[in-house]
Design an enzyme around this catalytic site. Structure first.
Site, mmCIF file in Angstrom:
data_model
loop_
_atom_site.group_PDB
_atom_site.id
_atom_site.type_symbol
_atom_site.label_atom_id
_atom_site.label_comp_id
_atom_site.label_asym_id
_atom_site.label_seq_id
_atom_site.Cartn_x
_atom_site.Cartn_y
_atom_site.Cartn_z
ATOM 1 N N ASN A 1 0.863 -1.033 -0.076
ATOM 2 C CA ASN A 1 0.284 0.135 -0.128
ATOM 3 C C ASN A 1 0.703 1.063 0.115
ATOM 4 O O ASN A 1 0.164 2.247 -0.564
ATOM 5 C CB ASN A 1 -0.844 0.067 1.370
ATOM 6 N N SER B 1 -4.301 2.551 -8.614
ATOM 7 C CA SER B 1 -4.997 3.840 -8.601
ATOM 8 C C SER B 1 -5.912 3.828 -9.802
ATOM 9 O O SER B 1 -5.666 3.331 -10.943
ATOM 10 C CB SER B 1 -4.186 4.985 -8.747
ATOM 11 N N ALA C 1 1.581 6.158 -14.632
ATOM 12 C CA ALA C 1 2.198 5.146 -15.480
ATOM 13 C C ALA C 1 2.713 4.025 -14.803
ATOM 14 O O ALA C 1 2.653 2.756 -14.955
ATOM 15 C CB ALA C 1 3.340 5.718 -16.529
ATOM 16 N N TYR D 1 3.443 8.987 -12.061
ATOM 17 C CA TYR D 1 2.627 8.183 -11.054
ATOM 18 C C TYR D 1 1.569 7.206 -11.713
ATOM 19 O O TYR D 1 1.468 6.053 -11.359
ATOM 20 C CB TYR D 1 2.096 9.142 -10.183
HETATM 21 N N1 LIG Z 1 -5.428 9.070 -1.499
HETATM 22 C C1 LIG Z 1 -5.882 9.024 -2.899
HETATM 23 O O1 LIG Z 1 -6.609 9.705 -3.399
HETATM 24 C C2 LIG Z 1 -5.352 7.703 -3.598
HETATM 25 C C3 LIG Z 1 -5.936 7.227 -4.800
HETATM 26 C C4 LIG Z 1 -5.528 5.988 -5.612
HETATM 27 C C5 LIG Z 1 -4.551 5.292 -4.974
HETATM 28 N N2 LIG Z 1 -4.097 5.812 -3.765
HETATM 29 C C6 LIG Z 1 -2.834 4.909 -3.234
HETATM 30 O O2 LIG Z 1 -3.018 4.462 -2.036
HETATM 31 C C7 LIG Z 1 -2.026 4.175 -1.189
HETATM 32 C C8 LIG Z 1 -1.908 4.959 0.170
HETATM 33 O O3 LIG Z 1 -2.382 6.014 0.046
HETATM 34 P P1 LIG Z 1 -2.884 7.063 1.144
HETATM 35 O O4 LIG Z 1 -3.675 8.114 0.624
HETATM 36 O O5 LIG Z 1 -3.091 6.307 2.231
HETATM 37 O O6 LIG Z 1 -1.543 7.912 1.281
HETATM 38 P P2 LIG Z 1 -1.128 8.872 2.821
HETATM 39 O O7 LIG Z 1 -2.085 9.118 3.598
HETATM 40 O O8 LIG Z 1 -0.088 9.867 2.181
HETATM 41 O O9 LIG Z 1 -0.221 7.667 3.192
HETATM 42 C C9 LIG Z 1 0.909 7.218 2.873
HETATM 43 C C10 LIG Z 1 1.602 5.938 3.626
HETATM 44 O O10 LIG Z 1 2.787 5.329 2.888
HETATM 45 C C11 LIG Z 1 3.923 5.298 3.759
HETATM 46 N N3 LIG Z 1 4.923 5.833 3.029
HETATM 47 C C12 LIG Z 1 5.409 7.106 2.247
HETATM 48 N N4 LIG Z 1 6.554 7.048 1.626
HETATM 49 C C13 LIG Z 1 6.956 5.575 1.833
HETATM 50 C C14 LIG Z 1 8.338 5.205 1.836
HETATM 51 N N5 LIG Z 1 9.215 5.651 0.774
HETATM 52 N N6 LIG Z 1 8.316 3.778 2.302
HETATM 53 C C15 LIG Z 1 7.425 3.317 2.792
HETATM 54 N N7 LIG Z 1 6.304 3.818 3.313
HETATM 55 C C16 LIG Z 1 6.051 5.013 2.835
HETATM 56 C C17 LIG Z 1 3.453 6.652 4.732
HETATM 57 O O11 LIG Z 1 4.340 6.417 6.166
HETATM 58 P P3 LIG Z 1 4.791 7.718 6.999
HETATM 59 O O12 LIG Z 1 3.252 7.775 7.653
HETATM 60 O O13 LIG Z 1 5.734 6.787 7.892
HETATM 61 O O14 LIG Z 1 5.021 8.527 6.215
HETATM 62 C C18 LIG Z 1 2.016 6.437 5.036
HETATM 63 O O15 LIG Z 1 1.858 5.355 5.850
HETATM 64 C C19 LIG Z 1 -0.767 4.818 -2.159
HETATM 65 O O16 LIG Z 1 -0.286 3.624 -2.660
HETATM 66 C C20 LIG Z 1 -1.408 5.811 -3.125
HETATM 67 O O17 LIG Z 1 -0.765 5.762 -4.514
HETATM 68 C C21 LIG Z 1 -4.304 6.821 -3.029
#
Ligand SMILES: NC(=O)c1ccc[n+]([C@@H]2O[C@H](COP(=O)([O-])OP(=O)(O)OC[C@H]3O[C@@H](n4cnc5c(N)ncnc54)[C@H](OP(=O)(O)O)[C@@H]3O)[C@@H](O)[C@H]2O)c1
Length: 255
Positions: free
Chosen positions: A99, A149, A164, A162
């Protein structure tokens, strides 16, 4: 390796300190799964999620992981083994949810090689090599879920690399499913739509949020719990014939 059905299943969720990953961790614990979650920089938040699960009578361990630091993965796998032995008296776990991810906010013309490489390392290369490294610890018959995504399917300005890479991860999902079929490990991707988390600094001003809601059939942004609940619903035998699929959980965005 054989899964012992009498034992509670264990899930490892990367990026479980906040947002979608935190919701996956909490929903998994609610359903009785053991949880190993990772955080990167925000150790307090990662440890707080594990403490919340334990406070509710569940079992959880929080470990530090930088998904871009491929060389640390051997050490990380060792820490996972140690946690499995200490907390569960087990050698293996059952489900891996890739994730952790980072966002992009740059048009193609402004994207630097450094930004490109960081996105590749966290969102794609890290997923490939972490999964490779952890597969010996995953029980036969287990499942891997890659969080991708909606942007793998449709395009918006500012997220080209992102989007891609998420599309590439969806292709990788099918290749992992192919190569690990002999171990009956299923590999699927869940593609969230626009989810209201801190990701990339959040979903911006009210006008932008309304625009996203308007392009979503259900008329709203998603919440982290919309995705957490859904992902965990897949982590059971009820989804036993779902394999190598991309499943979008986006409220009908851009249809
Ligand atoms: N939010 C959206 O609209 C959305 C839509 C589609 C897909 N996604 C996908 O869903 C997933 C989670 O997104 P989210 O919205 O929950 O994001 P988020 O709230 O920004 O949380 C990101 C998480 O990833 C961790 N992280 C960031 N950089 C990292 C690294 N280099 N190594 C290991 N862990 C790392 C963070 O850890 P820390 O807390 O320690 O920083 C946090 O736990 C992602 O893959 C994102 O691409 C999100």
């Amino acid at each position: 390796m054989k899964t012992n059905n009498e034992q509670a299943k264990i899930v490892l969720v990367t990026g479980g300190s906040r947002g979608i990953g935190k919701s996956i961790a909490l929903h998994a614990a609610e359903r009785g799964l053991g949880v190993i979650l990772t955080y990167n920089n925000r150790s307090e938040e990662g440890l707080a999620v594990a403490a919340e699960i334990k406070g509710n009578g569940g079992k959880a361990v929080a470990l530090q992981l930088n998904a871009a630091d491929i060389r640390s993965f051997s050490r990380f796998a060792g820490q996972v083994s140690e946690a499995l032995r200490q907390e569960w008296n087990r050698e293996n776990f059952d489900y891996l949810v890739n994730n952790a991810g980072i966002a992009q906010r740059t048009l193609i013309k402004d994207t630097t090689e450094e930004q490109f490489d960081e996105l590749v390392n966290v969102n794609f290369k890290g997923v490939f090599f972490l999964t490779q490294k952890l597969l010996p610890l995953i029980n036969d018959g287990g499942q891997i879920i890659n969080i991708t995504s909606g942007l793998a399917r449709f395009a918006f300005p500012g997220v080209a690399v992102y989007g891609a890479l998420k599309a590439a991860t969806e292709a990788l999902t099918r290749y992992f499913a192919k190569e690990y079929a002999d171990r009956k490990i299923r590999v699927n991707s869940v593609a969230p739509g626009a989810i209201d988390t801190e990701f990339g600094g959040g979903k911006g001003d009210e006008a932008h949020r309304q625009q996203i809601a308007a392009s979503t059939a259900l008329g709203r942004l998603g919440e982290a719990d919309d995705i957490g609940a859904f992902v965990v619903s897949l982590l059971s035998d009820d989804s036993r014939f779902v394999n190598a699929q991309r499943i979008e959980a986006g409220g009908g965005i851009m249809i």
